[in-house]
Design a protein around this motif. Structure first.
Motif, PDB file in Angstrom:
ATOM      1  N   PRO A  67       0.807  -1.221   0.000  1.00 24.73           N
ATOM      2  CA  PRO A  67       0.000   0.000   0.000  1.00 24.73           C
ATOM      3  C   PRO A  67       0.840   1.271   0.000  1.00 24.73           C
ATOM      4  N   THR A  70       1.990   2.163  -3.467  1.00 25.83           N
ATOM      5  CA  THR A  70       0.859   2.677  -4.236  1.00 25.83           C
ATOM      6  C   THR A  70       0.538   4.110  -3.842  1.00 25.83           C
ATOM      7  N   MET A  71       0.529   4.383  -2.539  1.00 30.39           N
ATOM      8  CA  MET A  71       0.192   5.727  -2.064  1.00 30.39           C
ATOM      9  C   MET A  71       1.250   6.750  -2.460  1.00 30.39           C
ATOM     10  N   THR A  75       0.468   9.856  -4.786  1.00 33.78           N
ATOM     11  CA  THR A  75       0.708  11.197  -4.242  1.00 33.78           C
ATOM     12  C   THR A  75       1.655  11.988  -5.137  1.00 33.78           C
ATOM     13  N   TRP A 107      -4.153   5.634  -6.474  1.00 33.45           N
ATOM     14  CA  TRP A 107      -4.921   5.646  -5.232  1.00 33.45           C
ATOM     15  C   TRP A 107      -6.211   4.820  -5.354  1.00 33.45           C
ATOM     16  N   GLU A 110      -6.878   1.449  -3.397  1.00 38.62           N
ATOM     17  CA  GLU A 110      -7.482   1.369  -2.070  1.00 38.62           C
ATOM     18  C   GLU A 110      -9.002   1.294  -2.170  1.00 38.62           C
ATOM     19  N   GLU A 134      -4.205  -4.148   3.664  1.00 41.29           N
ATOM     20  CA  GLU A 134      -4.795  -3.139   4.538  1.00 41.29           C
ATOM     21  C   GLU A 134      -5.420  -3.777   5.780  1.00 41.29           C
ATOM     22  N   LEU A 152      -7.999   4.476   4.026  1.00 41.32           N
ATOM     23  CA  LEU A 152      -7.269   4.639   2.775  1.00 41.32           C
ATOM     24  C   LEU A 152      -8.215   4.712   1.578  1.00 41.32           C
ATOM     25  N   GLY A 156      -8.387   7.720  -1.046  1.00 37.86           N
ATOM     26  CA  GLY A 156      -8.256   7.407  -2.462  1.00 37.86           C
ATOM     27  C   GLY A 156      -9.445   7.885  -3.271  1.00 37.86           C
TER      28      GLY A 156
END
Length: 201
Positions: A67, A70-71, A75, A107, A110, A134, A152, A156
């Motif tokens: 995660p 990915t975040m 971002t 995002w 999520e 998660e 999350l 997202g």
């Protein structure tokens, strides 16, 4: 997408859960016989200890890795879009802007994970409304199972709405949404049923 440790899906206890609950597919979890629910919970606890603990996954940081990557990617894309927002409104979308949109929508992982886990529970109840890394992060932090997945997914969803309805030009918005929806479903089917099993059997 949900990721499982090597050998998880072939584990005898995972197979036992599927066998135990196969006659209750489509039936509300609360309506299951008490002994079936208790046995399912026992299996889930055993699997949790077997596959998601410090010795099996080298700690919580390993679980966070998926995660987090990915975040960070999402971002980065969002920051590029914020930086170039004025230029986009003046000059239209450039290749860098399309790349940033693609990155920012990482995002959506999520959101997708939460929707698929809840959908899976509605279609084939087993008492688990959340899944993937998660879920295990929540459990590793001794939080309610849905804490990290819902938090999350909410972030997202908000970022995705902002990118689609505030950054994308209005004239291509509908085409983009429809293309993304169709492409996402197609990609999921291809990966989960055709390509994925061959690459990661």
């Amino acid at each position: 997408m949900n990721y499982y440790p090597k050998g998880y899906l072939e584990d005898k206890d995972v197979i036992a859960i599927k066998s135990l609950t196969k006659d209750f597919v489509g039936i509300e979890y609360d309506s299951w016989p008490k002994d079936v629910k208790e046995k399912t919970e026992e299996y889930n606890k055993i699997l949790q200890k077997r596959y998601w603990n410090d010795s099996s996954n080298k700690g919580l940081l390993v679980t966070i890795g998926g995660p987090l990557q990915t975040m960070l990617t999402g971002t980065l894309g969002l920051l590029i879009l914020l930086w170039r927002r004025v230029l986009i409104s003046k000059n239209g979308m450039k290749p860098l802007d399309w790349l940033a949109i693609f990155l920012s929508l990482f995002w959506l992982r999520e959101v997708f994970n939460l929707v698929t886990s809840i959908g899976g529970e509605l279609i084939s109840p087993n008492g688990n409304w959340f899944g993937g890394d998660e879920l295990h992060i929540s459990q590793g932090l001794n939080l309610w199972n849905g804490t990290i997945p819902i938090m999350l997914a909410t972030i997202g969803f908000a970022i995705s709405l902002y990118v689609i309805f505030r950054i994308l030009p209005k004239k291509i918005r509908l085409t983009f949404i429809l293309s993304g929806f169709i492409g996402g479903i197609t990609g999921f089917i291809l990966w989960m049923n055709i390509i994925g099993p061959k690459i990661l059997p």
